[in-house]
Scaffold this motif. Structure first.
Motif, PDB file in Angstrom:
ATOM      1  N   SER A   8       0.835  -1.192   0.000  1.00 15.36           N
ATOM      2  CA  SER A   8       0.000   0.000   0.000  1.00 15.36           C
ATOM      3  C   SER A   8       0.874   1.247   0.000  1.00 15.36           C
ATOM      4  O   SER A   8       1.780   1.402   0.823  1.00 15.36           O
ATOM      5  CB  SER A   8      -0.904   0.004   1.233  1.00 15.36           C
ATOM      6  N   GLY A   9       0.616   2.128  -0.961  1.00 15.30           N
ATOM      7  CA  GLY A   9       1.378   3.361  -1.047  1.00 15.30           C
ATOM      8  C   GLY A   9       2.707   3.209  -1.751  1.00 15.30           C
ATOM      9  O   GLY A   9       3.463   4.160  -1.873  1.00 15.30           O
ATOM     10  N   LEU A  10       3.034   2.029  -2.253  1.00 15.03           N
ATOM     11  CA  LEU A  10       4.322   1.788  -2.884  1.00 15.03           C
ATOM     12  C   LEU A  10       4.255   2.101  -4.366  1.00 15.03           C
ATOM     13  O   LEU A  10       3.251   1.879  -5.024  1.00 15.03           O
ATOM     14  CB  LEU A  10       4.716   0.324  -2.688  1.00 15.03           C
ATOM     15  N   ASP A  11       5.347   2.629  -4.900  1.00 15.58           N
ATOM     16  CA  ASP A  11       5.462   2.861  -6.338  1.00 15.58           C
ATOM     17  C   ASP A  11       5.754   1.525  -7.017  1.00 15.58           C
ATOM     18  O   ASP A  11       6.857   1.006  -6.932  1.00 15.58           O
ATOM     19  CB  ASP A  11       6.592   3.858  -6.595  1.00 15.58           C
ATOM     20  N   PHE A  12       4.751   0.949  -7.688  1.00 14.93           N
ATOM     21  CA  PHE A  12       4.932  -0.349  -8.316  1.00 14.93           C
ATOM     22  C   PHE A  12       6.020  -0.306  -9.377  1.00 14.93           C
ATOM     23  O   PHE A  12       6.595  -1.321  -9.698  1.00 14.93           O
ATOM     24  CB  PHE A  12       3.620  -0.810  -8.969  1.00 14.93           C
ATOM     25  N   ALA A  13       6.298   0.867  -9.938  1.00 12.08           N
ATOM     26  CA  ALA A  13       7.301   0.959 -10.990  1.00 12.08           C
ATOM     27  C   ALA A  13       8.698   0.646 -10.461  1.00 12.08           C
ATOM     28  O   ALA A  13       9.599   0.322 -11.224  1.00 12.08           O
ATOM     29  CB  ALA A  13       7.281   2.354 -11.612  1.00 12.08           C
ATOM     30  N   THR A  14       8.907   0.736  -9.146  1.00  9.70           N
ATOM     31  CA  THR A  14      10.228   0.511  -8.585  1.00  9.70           C
ATOM     32  C   THR A  14      10.349  -0.844  -7.902  1.00  9.70           C
ATOM     33  O   THR A  14      11.379  -1.168  -7.343  1.00  9.70           O
ATOM     34  CB  THR A  14      10.561   1.606  -7.558  1.00  9.70           C
ATOM     35  N   VAL A  15       9.290  -1.648  -7.935  1.00  9.58           N
ATOM     36  CA  VAL A  15       9.306  -2.937  -7.251  1.00  9.58           C
ATOM     37  C   VAL A  15      10.203  -3.916  -7.996  1.00  9.58           C
ATOM     38  O   VAL A  15      10.086  -4.104  -9.197  1.00  9.58           O
ATOM     39  CB  VAL A  15       7.869  -3.505  -7.153  1.00  9.58           C
ATOM     40  N   GLU A  16      11.145  -4.536  -7.278  1.00  7.29           N
ATOM     41  CA  GLU A  16      12.039  -5.493  -7.909  1.00  7.29           C
ATOM     42  C   GLU A  16      11.403  -6.872  -7.977  1.00  7.29           C
ATOM     43  O   GLU A  16      11.548  -7.586  -8.964  1.00  7.29           O
ATOM     44  CB  GLU A  16      13.364  -5.551  -7.145  1.00  7.29           C
ATOM     45  N   ALA A  29       2.555   3.531 -13.187  1.00  9.80           N
ATOM     46  CA  ALA A  29       3.441   2.374 -13.210  1.00  9.80           C
ATOM     47  C   ALA A  29       3.212   1.564 -14.470  1.00  9.80           C
ATOM     48  O   ALA A  29       2.147   1.630 -15.090  1.00  9.80           O
ATOM     49  CB  ALA A  29       3.207   1.501 -11.975  1.00  9.80           C
ATOM     50  N   THR A  30       4.230   0.794 -14.834  1.00 11.35           N
ATOM     51  CA  THR A  30       4.135  -0.121 -15.965  1.00 11.35           C
ATOM     52  C   THR A  30       4.540  -1.511 -15.507  1.00 11.35           C
ATOM     53  O   THR A  30       5.589  -1.686 -14.877  1.00 11.35           O
ATOM     54  CB  THR A  30       5.068   0.329 -17.112  1.00 11.35           C
ATOM     55  N   TRP A  31       3.693  -2.493 -15.812  1.00 10.27           N
ATOM     56  CA  TRP A  31       4.038  -3.889 -15.565  1.00 10.27           C
ATOM     57  C   TRP A  31       4.631  -4.423 -16.861  1.00 10.27           C
ATOM     58  O   TRP A  31       3.953  -4.500 -17.889  1.00 10.27           O
ATOM     59  CB  TRP A  31       2.810  -4.683 -15.130  1.00 10.27           C
ATOM     60  N   THR A  32       5.911  -4.787 -16.802  1.00  8.43           N
ATOM     61  CA  THR A  32       6.675  -5.104 -18.001  1.00  8.43           C
ATOM     62  C   THR A  32       6.739  -6.603 -18.254  1.00  8.43           C
ATOM     63  O   THR A  32       6.647  -7.419 -17.333  1.00  8.43           O
ATOM     64  CB  THR A  32       8.110  -4.567 -17.878  1.00  8.43           C
ATOM     65  N   LEU A  33       6.937  -6.947 -19.523  1.00 12.08           N
ATOM     66  CA  LEU A  33       7.064  -8.347 -19.893  1.00 12.08           C
ATOM     67  C   LEU A  33       8.280  -8.981 -19.221  1.00 12.08           C
ATOM     68  O   LEU A  33       8.248 -10.146 -18.805  1.00 12.08           O
ATOM     69  CB  LEU A  33       7.167  -8.475 -21.411  1.00 12.08           C
ATOM     70  N   SER A  34       9.354  -8.223 -19.094  1.00 11.55           N
ATOM     71  CA  SER A  34      10.581  -8.774 -18.513  1.00 11.55           C
ATOM     72  C   SER A  34      10.411  -9.149 -17.044  1.00 11.55           C
ATOM     73  O   SER A  34      11.167  -9.979 -16.525  1.00 11.55           O
ATOM     74  CB  SER A  34      11.736  -7.775 -18.656  1.00 11.55           C
ATOM     75  N   SER A  35       9.427  -8.562 -16.359  1.00 12.50           N
ATOM     76  CA  SER A  35       9.196  -8.869 -14.948  1.00 12.50           C
ATOM     77  C   SER A  35       8.017  -9.809 -14.733  1.00 12.50           C
ATOM     78  O   SER A  35       7.675 -10.120 -13.599  1.00 12.50           O
ATOM     79  CB  SER A  35       8.940  -7.569 -14.171  1.00 12.50           C
ATOM     80  N   SER A  36       7.392 -10.246 -15.819  1.00 13.02           N
ATOM     81  CA  SER A  36       6.232 -11.133 -15.736  1.00 13.02           C
ATOM     82  C   SER A  36       6.674 -12.533 -15.319  1.00 13.02           C
ATOM     83  O   SER A  36       7.790 -12.961 -15.648  1.00 13.02           O
ATOM     84  CB  SER A  36       5.549 -11.185 -17.100  1.00 13.02           C
ATOM     85  N   PRO A  37       5.855 -13.288 -14.579  1.00 11.08           N
ATOM     86  CA  PRO A  37       4.474 -12.962 -14.181  1.00 11.08           C
ATOM     87  C   PRO A  37       4.412 -12.103 -12.918  1.00 11.08           C
ATOM     88  O   PRO A  37       5.340 -12.098 -12.106  1.00 11.08           O
ATOM     89  CB  PRO A  37       3.872 -14.350 -13.916  1.00 11.08           C
ATOM     90  N   TYR A  38       3.285 -11.389 -12.763  1.00 11.80           N
ATOM     91  CA  TYR A  38       2.990 -10.612 -11.564  1.00 11.80           C
ATOM     92  C   TYR A  38       2.023 -11.427 -10.716  1.00 11.80           C
ATOM     93  O   TYR A  38       0.957 -11.816 -11.201  1.00 11.80           O
ATOM     94  CB  TYR A  38       2.383  -9.261 -11.944  1.00 11.80           C
ATOM     95  N   ILE A  54      -0.025  -2.096 -18.751  1.00 14.43           N
ATOM     96  CA  ILE A  54       0.440  -3.477 -18.779  1.00 14.43           C
ATOM     97  C   ILE A  54       0.907  -3.800 -20.190  1.00 14.43           C
ATOM     98  O   ILE A  54       0.168  -3.619 -21.157  1.00 14.43           O
ATOM     99  CB  ILE A  54      -0.660  -4.452 -18.329  1.00 14.43           C
ATOM    100  N   GLU A  55       2.134  -4.276 -20.298  1.00  9.37           N
ATOM    101  CA  GLU A  55       2.723  -4.537 -21.607  1.00  9.37           C
ATOM    102  C   GLU A  55       2.198  -5.844 -22.209  1.00  9.37           C
ATOM    103  O   GLU A  55       1.753  -6.752 -21.483  1.00  9.37           O
ATOM    104  CB  GLU A  55       4.246  -4.618 -21.484  1.00  9.37           C
ATOM    105  N   PRO A  56       2.277  -5.981 -23.539  1.00 18.48           N
ATOM    106  CA  PRO A  56       1.890  -7.237 -24.193  1.00 18.48           C
ATOM    107  C   PRO A  56       2.662  -8.428 -23.624  1.00 18.48           C
ATOM    108  O   PRO A  56       3.855  -8.327 -23.340  1.00 18.48           O
ATOM    109  CB  PRO A  56       2.254  -6.995 -25.662  1.00 18.48           C
ATOM    110  N   ALA A  78      -4.498  -1.882 -20.751  1.00 21.61           N
ATOM    111  CA  ALA A  78      -4.080  -3.262 -20.985  1.00 21.61           C
ATOM    112  C   ALA A  78      -4.207  -3.525 -22.473  1.00 21.61           C
ATOM    113  O   ALA A  78      -5.265  -3.927 -22.961  1.00 21.61           O
ATOM    114  CB  ALA A  78      -4.935  -4.223 -20.167  1.00 21.61           C
ATOM    115  N   VAL A  79      -3.142  -3.299 -23.201  1.00 25.46           N
ATOM    116  CA  VAL A  79      -3.141  -3.442 -24.656  1.00 25.46           C
ATOM    117  C   VAL A  79      -2.081  -4.468 -25.032  1.00 25.46           C
ATOM    118  O   VAL A  79      -0.879  -4.181 -25.009  1.00 25.46           O
ATOM    119  CB  VAL A  79      -2.873  -2.102 -25.366  1.00 25.46           C
ATOM    120  N   GLY A  80      -2.540  -5.683 -25.339  1.00 22.76           N
ATOM    121  CA  GLY A  80      -1.636  -6.725 -25.783  1.00 22.76           C
ATOM    122  C   GLY A  80      -1.544  -6.744 -27.291  1.00 22.76           C
ATOM    123  O   GLY A  80      -1.796  -5.742 -27.962  1.00 22.76           O
TER     124      GLY A  80
END
Length: 208
Positions: A8-16, A29-38, A54-56, A78-80
């Motif tokens: 809560s309150g965290l910048d998802f873009a910086t989550v490792e 924030a962007t959920w990237t393919l390189s970090s998938s799955p979430y 959310i990336e393809p 959410a555009v795949g």
């Protein structure tokens, strides 16, 4: 971030780590393919004035729990692509036909617009698959744009709530193997504001 952490309150873009996600996005924030799955283990809120992209090819896997949902008050893009759809599904293996989480909730503050040239901006779903939810997509007065999406093995594909829905466009999609394909409350399909902006074209409804 460790598995099971509250974000809560965290910048998802910086989550490792992309496991144990739950809480409120505090910034775009962007959920990237390189970090998938979430892996989602609790409710996620995209608040007003915040955009989650959310990336393809990204997979969003939700820990089984009928109280777990993703709520969008801001923007969810959410555009795949045909080759790399975005998938929302259950984390549980072998659960193709099991209802395992609540689904996506789109609130009235989530805005989708389409210009004269047909370009869509704001919350949208293109080349997206949603499975195993009580309600894959629930519209609480929000506008909706979906193109080439697949809603399958849910209890309900799309729930239309509240007569004041801002617009609905479902194109070239497949709604299959749900108990109900599209469900509506408060007799929404007779409401003038919905009737005038309801576009359903080129879709396949199978075994609902």
């Amino acid at each position: 971030l460790t598995s099971g952490s509250v974000v809560s309150g965290l910048d998802f873009a910086t989550v490792e780590s992309t496991t144990g996600l739950r809480g409120t996005l505090s910034t775009d924030a962007t959920w990237t393919l390189s970090s998938s799955p979430y892996v989602v283990t609790g409710n996620i809120l995209v608040p007003e004035n915040v955009t989650l992209t959310i990336e393809p090819g990204v997979e969003v896997l939700v820990e089984p729990g009928l109280d777990i949902f993703i709520q969008v008050e801001g923007t969810l893009e959410a555009v795949g692509s045909p080759e790399s759809p975005i998938v929302f599904s259950s984390l549980e293996e072998g659960s193709e036909s099991r209802i395992a989480w609540q689904g996506l909730k789109l609130e009235s503050t989530s805005v989708t617009t389409k210009d004269a040239g047909g370009n869509v901006s704001g919350t949208q779903f293109q080349h997206v698959v949603i499975r195993n939810a009580q309600r894959a997509i629930r519209l609480n007065g929000a506008a909706f744009f979906g193109r080439e999406i697949r809603l399958e093995h849910n209890d309900v594909g799309i729930d239309l709530w509240v007569p004041g829905i801002q617009g609905f466009e479902l194109l070239d999609s497949q709604i299959a193997n749900n108990r109900l394909g599209i469900n509506q409350f408060y007799n929404c399909f007779s409401c003038d504001v919905l009737h005038q902006s309801l576009i359903v074209s080129g879709n396949r409804f199978v075994d609902n």
